[in-house]
Design a protein around this motif. Structure first.
Motif, PDB file in Angstrom:
ATOM      1  N   ARG A 258       0.856  -1.194   0.000  1.00 38.24           N
ATOM      2  CA  ARG A 258       0.000   0.000   0.000  1.00 38.24           C
ATOM      3  C   ARG A 258       0.890   1.242   0.000  1.00 38.24           C
ATOM      4  O   ARG A 258       1.741   1.387   0.872  1.00 38.24           O
ATOM      5  CB  ARG A 258      -0.900   0.014   1.242  1.00 38.24           C
ATOM      6  N   GLU A 259       0.699   2.108  -0.951  1.00 37.74           N
ATOM      7  CA  GLU A 259       1.558   3.282  -1.080  1.00 37.74           C
ATOM      8  C   GLU A 259       1.085   4.413  -0.171  1.00 37.74           C
ATOM      9  O   GLU A 259      -0.117   4.619   0.037  1.00 37.74           O
ATOM     10  CB  GLU A 259       1.608   3.750  -2.525  1.00 37.74           C
ATOM     11  N   ILE A 260       2.061   5.129   0.382  1.00 36.38           N
ATOM     12  CA  ILE A 260       1.810   6.281   1.249  1.00 36.38           C
ATOM     13  C   ILE A 260       2.639   7.449   0.728  1.00 36.38           C
ATOM     14  O   ILE A 260       3.810   7.275   0.370  1.00 36.38           O
ATOM     15  CB  ILE A 260       2.232   6.014   2.708  1.00 36.38           C
ATOM     16  N   ASP A 261       2.046   8.604   0.683  1.00 35.96           N
ATOM     17  CA  ASP A 261       2.768   9.804   0.247  1.00 35.96           C
ATOM     18  C   ASP A 261       3.140  10.652   1.458  1.00 35.96           C
ATOM     19  O   ASP A 261       2.334  10.832   2.375  1.00 35.96           O
ATOM     20  CB  ASP A 261       1.891  10.628  -0.706  1.00 35.96           C
ATOM     21  N   LYS A 262       4.376  11.113   1.488  1.00 38.00           N
ATOM     22  CA  LYS A 262       4.898  12.010   2.519  1.00 38.00           C
ATOM     23  C   LYS A 262       4.701  11.461   3.948  1.00 38.00           C
ATOM     24  O   LYS A 262       4.074  12.100   4.800  1.00 38.00           O
ATOM     25  CB  LYS A 262       4.281  13.407   2.394  1.00 38.00           C
ATOM     26  N   PRO A 263       5.255  10.293   4.238  1.00 34.02           N
ATOM     27  CA  PRO A 263       5.124   9.754   5.596  1.00 34.02           C
ATOM     28  C   PRO A 263       5.935  10.521   6.639  1.00 34.02           C
ATOM     29  O   PRO A 263       5.618  10.447   7.828  1.00 34.02           O
ATOM     30  CB  PRO A 263       5.640   8.324   5.452  1.00 34.02           C
ATOM     31  N   PHE A 264       6.980  11.228   6.215  1.00 32.50           N
ATOM     32  CA  PHE A 264       7.811  12.000   7.145  1.00 32.50           C
ATOM     33  C   PHE A 264       7.782  13.477   6.779  1.00 32.50           C
ATOM     34  O   PHE A 264       7.618  13.841   5.604  1.00 32.50           O
ATOM     35  CB  PHE A 264       9.280  11.521   7.087  1.00 32.50           C
ATOM     36  N   THR A 265       7.944  14.317   7.785  1.00 37.21           N
ATOM     37  CA  THR A 265       8.133  15.742   7.522  1.00 37.21           C
ATOM     38  C   THR A 265       9.590  15.975   7.118  1.00 37.21           C
ATOM     39  O   THR A 265      10.468  15.142   7.370  1.00 37.21           O
ATOM     40  CB  THR A 265       7.813  16.584   8.759  1.00 37.21           C
ATOM     41  N   GLU A 266       9.854  17.120   6.514  1.00 34.26           N
ATOM     42  CA  GLU A 266      11.239  17.446   6.166  1.00 34.26           C
ATOM     43  C   GLU A 266      12.097  17.564   7.430  1.00 34.26           C
ATOM     44  O   GLU A 266      13.279  17.206   7.420  1.00 34.26           O
ATOM     45  CB  GLU A 266      11.282  18.740   5.360  1.00 34.26           C
ATOM     46  N   ALA A 267      11.509  18.055   8.524  1.00 38.76           N
ATOM     47  CA  ALA A 267      12.263  18.160   9.777  1.00 38.76           C
ATOM     48  C   ALA A 267      12.645  16.772  10.297  1.00 38.76           C
ATOM     49  O   ALA A 267      13.756  16.568  10.794  1.00 38.76           O
ATOM     50  CB  ALA A 267      11.445  18.914  10.825  1.00 38.76           C
ATOM     51  N   GLN A 268      11.730  15.810  10.196  1.00 39.07           N
ATOM     52  CA  GLN A 268      12.051  14.441  10.622  1.00 39.07           C
ATOM     53  C   GLN A 268      13.143  13.836   9.754  1.00 39.07           C
ATOM     54  O   GLN A 268      14.068  13.186  10.251  1.00 39.07           O
ATOM     55  CB  GLN A 268      10.786  13.583  10.571  1.00 39.07           C
ATOM     56  N   LYS A 269      13.053  14.061   8.443  1.00 38.50           N
ATOM     57  CA  LYS A 269      14.105  13.544   7.560  1.00 38.50           C
ATOM     58  C   LYS A 269      15.458  14.141   7.938  1.00 38.50           C
ATOM     59  O   LYS A 269      16.471  13.435   7.992  1.00 38.50           O
ATOM     60  CB  LYS A 269      13.792  13.883   6.103  1.00 38.50           C
ATOM     61  N   ARG A 270      15.480  15.441   8.222  1.00 36.13           N
ATOM     62  CA  ARG A 270      16.746  16.090   8.561  1.00 36.13           C
ATOM     63  C   ARG A 270      17.298  15.546   9.877  1.00 36.13           C
ATOM     64  O   ARG A 270      18.515  15.349  10.012  1.00 36.13           O
ATOM     65  CB  ARG A 270      16.530  17.597   8.673  1.00 36.13           C
ATOM     66  N   THR A 271      16.422  15.268  10.832  1.00 36.42           N
ATOM     67  CA  THR A 271      16.866  14.673  12.100  1.00 36.42           C
ATOM     68  C   THR A 271      17.538  13.335  11.857  1.00 36.42           C
ATOM     69  O   THR A 271      18.602  13.039  12.417  1.00 36.42           O
ATOM     70  CB  THR A 271      15.669  14.495  13.051  1.00 36.42           C
ATOM     71  N   MET A 272      16.923  12.502  11.007  1.00 44.78           N
ATOM     72  CA  MET A 272      17.505  11.188  10.722  1.00 44.78           C
ATOM     73  C   MET A 272      18.831  11.330   9.970  1.00 44.78           C
ATOM     74  O   MET A 272      19.813  10.648  10.286  1.00 44.78           O
ATOM     75  CB  MET A 272      16.506  10.338   9.934  1.00 44.78           C
ATOM     76  N   LEU A 273      18.890  12.222   8.988  1.00 41.05           N
ATOM     77  CA  LEU A 273      20.130  12.408   8.244  1.00 41.05           C
ATOM     78  C   LEU A 273      21.249  12.950   9.122  1.00 41.05           C
ATOM     79  O   LEU A 273      22.423  12.597   8.946  1.00 41.05           O
ATOM     80  CB  LEU A 273      19.897  13.342   7.059  1.00 41.05           C
ATOM     81  N   ASP A 274      20.900  13.803  10.079  1.00 42.01           N
ATOM     82  CA  ASP A 274      21.930  14.329  10.976  1.00 42.01           C
ATOM     83  C   ASP A 274      22.550  13.218  11.820  1.00 42.01           C
ATOM     84  O   ASP A 274      23.751  13.238  12.114  1.00 42.01           O
ATOM     85  CB  ASP A 274      21.348  15.427  11.871  1.00 42.01           C
ATOM     86  N   ILE A 275      21.736  12.240  12.216  1.00 44.47           N
ATOM     87  CA  ILE A 275      22.275  11.086  12.949  1.00 44.47           C
ATOM     88  C   ILE A 275      23.223  10.298  12.044  1.00 44.47           C
ATOM     89  O   ILE A 275      24.325   9.902  12.456  1.00 44.47           O
ATOM     90  CB  ILE A 275      21.140  10.199  13.475  1.00 44.47           C
ATOM     91  N   VAL A 276      22.811  10.067  10.812  1.00 44.29           N
ATOM     92  CA  VAL A 276      23.674   9.365   9.866  1.00 44.29           C
ATOM     93  C   VAL A 276      24.978  10.139   9.667  1.00 44.29           C
ATOM     94  O   VAL A 276      26.068   9.570   9.639  1.00 44.29           O
ATOM     95  CB  VAL A 276      22.955   9.163   8.510  1.00 44.29           C
ATOM     96  N   HIS A 277      24.868  11.468   9.581  1.00 40.08           N
ATOM     97  CA  HIS A 277      26.029  12.319   9.321  1.00 40.08           C
ATOM     98  C   HIS A 277      27.061  12.233  10.438  1.00 40.08           C
ATOM     99  O   HIS A 277      28.268  12.394  10.206  1.00 40.08           O
ATOM    100  CB  HIS A 277      25.564  13.771   9.137  1.00 40.08           C
ATOM    101  N   SER A 278      26.605  11.929  11.633  1.00 39.20           N
ATOM    102  CA  SER A 278      27.502  11.946  12.789  1.00 39.20           C
ATOM    103  C   SER A 278      28.240  10.630  13.018  1.00 39.20           C
ATOM    104  O   SER A 278      29.079  10.537  13.920  1.00 39.20           O
ATOM    105  CB  SER A 278      26.709  12.291  14.050  1.00 39.20           C
ATOM    106  N   GLY A 279      27.942   9.609  12.216  1.00 34.68           N
ATOM    107  CA  GLY A 279      28.543   8.295  12.449  1.00 34.68           C
ATOM    108  C   GLY A 279      29.324   7.778  11.256  1.00 34.68           C
ATOM    109  O   GLY A 279      29.468   8.457  10.232  1.00 34.68           O
ATOM    110  N   GLU A 280      29.852   6.566  11.398  1.00 37.43           N
ATOM    111  CA  GLU A 280      30.487   5.835  10.308  1.00 37.43           C
ATOM    112  C   GLU A 280      29.741   4.517  10.138  1.00 37.43           C
ATOM    113  O   GLU A 280      29.461   3.834  11.124  1.00 37.43           O
ATOM    114  CB  GLU A 280      31.963   5.559  10.603  1.00 37.43           C
ATOM    115  N   TRP A 281      29.458   4.152   8.889  1.00 37.34           N
ATOM    116  CA  TRP A 281      28.532   3.052   8.635  1.00 37.34           C
ATOM    117  C   TRP A 281      29.133   2.072   7.647  1.00 37.34           C
ATOM    118  O   TRP A 281      29.704   2.461   6.621  1.00 37.34           O
ATOM    119  CB  TRP A 281      27.204   3.609   8.105  1.00 37.34           C
ATOM    120  N   LYS A 282      28.971   0.789   7.944  1.00 38.07           N
ATOM    121  CA  LYS A 282      29.543  -0.272   7.123  1.00 38.07           C
ATOM    122  C   LYS A 282      28.594  -0.658   5.989  1.00 38.07           C
ATOM    123  O   LYS A 282      27.383  -0.423   6.036  1.00 38.07           O
ATOM    124  CB  LYS A 282      29.810  -1.515   7.979  1.00 38.07           C
TER     125      LYS A 282
END
Length: 359
Positions: A21-45
């Motif tokens: 089932r498709e959903i449009d815009k499940p996250f706000t831009e602020a939520q996306k930025r919060t998640m990306l900032d966490i990714v930005h702060s780490g190192e990932w395999k």
């Protein structure tokens, strides 16, 4: 190769509880930025480096599709796709993600998808890459069973148990909300809702802040290649390569091998996937059975069941001393439940051949 009747039987097993089932815009831009900032702060395999110690263990998660006599190696499937966890064991690993993980809208989507009374969030991970090929012929996400779960078992075993159809009474019902953030004008998501020997379907581009509610453990699916072809495999990519944010640039991203930068991306280059998963329970009885452990499988029971089924079909298979890590045993089980791969792919999203294998 299995005979056509058995191939079709195995294919028919691999159908989700309901179509995506498709959903449009499940996250706000602020939520996306919060998640990306966490990714930005780490190192990932790399995903491969985290989950698959051998080629056999990787191929056991794929939906077949390789010719007889093909000898795979892990580096054939090496692509610059990296992974990390935002939450696991029903617990957010970062306090700023508390409200995102305990997401009432997502829980309601999960319950509605199954027609279930109860649901609890289980885990939340991300995959991230820049331009990237996709050599995956189609796979299942790791299913969980009472007593044998992705947290305590090899990915290959859970996948083969799901493909076999022998453990449906123990299968933990799950639903995912899978969201993509990608500006690629062509890349989407391929899936086979009626089994992999039937026609595929696609979530088509654009897939920026779009999602599907799915049961990915019983739905053969694949992400699609994205980005300029000449950038899809950075020179110097290796199993110990790491993905991280570029210091001082919130939208800058690096891929490093042995501390050497081999690729740089901007946020707009990324294909960022967020995978939220919940366990669902049809009623209070099912909830209790799953939580008490009173009807759990053991690894020994699962292995014995698989061996018995394979031998009943006249296929020779030895009982290994270390079944969870024996590459020959894994290869034999995989072959016993290999229906030959999806019958077709969308013309707009062909399969990339693994390195060293002719297209």
């Amino acid at each position: 190769m299995l005979d056509e009747t058995l191939r079709q039987k195995l294919s028919d097993i691999l159908q989700p509880a309901a179509p995506p089932r498709e959903i449009d815009k499940p996250f706000t831009e602020a939520q996306k930025r919060t998640m990306l900032d966490i990714v930005h702060s780490g190192e990932w395999k790399l995903i491969l480096a985290q989950h698959f110690p051998t080629a056999e263990s990787l191929l056991a998660t794929f939906a077949g599709g390789f010719p007889e006599g093909f000898t795979p190696t892990l580096d054939m499937f090496l692509t610059p796709t990296f992974r990390g966890f935002f939450a696991n064991y029903s617990t957010p690993l970062y306090p700023e993600l508390h409200d995102i993980f305990y997401n009432e809208a997502f829980l309601n989507h999960a319950k509605s998808y199954w027609g279930a009374q109860y649901a609890k969030p289980q885990m939340m991970l991300f995959n991230v890459n820049g331009p990237c090929a996709n050599t995956d012929p189609g796979h299942l996400d790791s299913p969980s069973f009472r007593g044998i779960r992705y947290e305590n078992s090899p990915t290959w075993l859970c996948s083969i148990m799901g493909r076999s159809g022998l453990f449906q009474d123990y299968l933990i019902k799950m639903a995912q909300v899978i969201t993509w953030f990608s500006h690629d004008p062509e890349s989407g998501f391929t899936y086979w809702p009626q089994g992999p020997l039937k026609k595929p379907a696609r979530v088509q581009s654009p897939i920026y802040n779009r999602a599907v509610v799915v049961q990915n453990e019983m739905l053969v699916h694949r992400g699609e290649a994205n980005g300029p072809r000449e950038r899809r495999r950075p020179e110097g990519l290796a199993f110990d390569s790491l993905f991280s944010g570029e210091p001082g640039d919130r939208d800058g991203w690096l891929v490093k091998t042995d501390d050497k930068v081999i690729e740089r991306y901007h946020t707009d280059d990324l294909r960022f996937l967020v995978h939220w998963s919940a366990e669902v329970f049809m009623d209070a009885d099912e909830l209790k059975k799953n939580m008490t452990g009173s009807a759990d499988l053991t690894h020994d029971q699962a292995i014995e069941t698989l061996i018995k089924d394979v031998r009943a079909r006249g296929i020779e298979i030895e009982t290994p001393t270390d079944p969870l890590n024996d590459p020959v045993f894994i290869r034999q089980l995989n072959a016993a439940y290999d229906f030959g791969g999806p019958a077709e792919y969308p013309a707009e999203a062909p399969l990339d051949a693994p390195l060293g294998m002719a297209a």
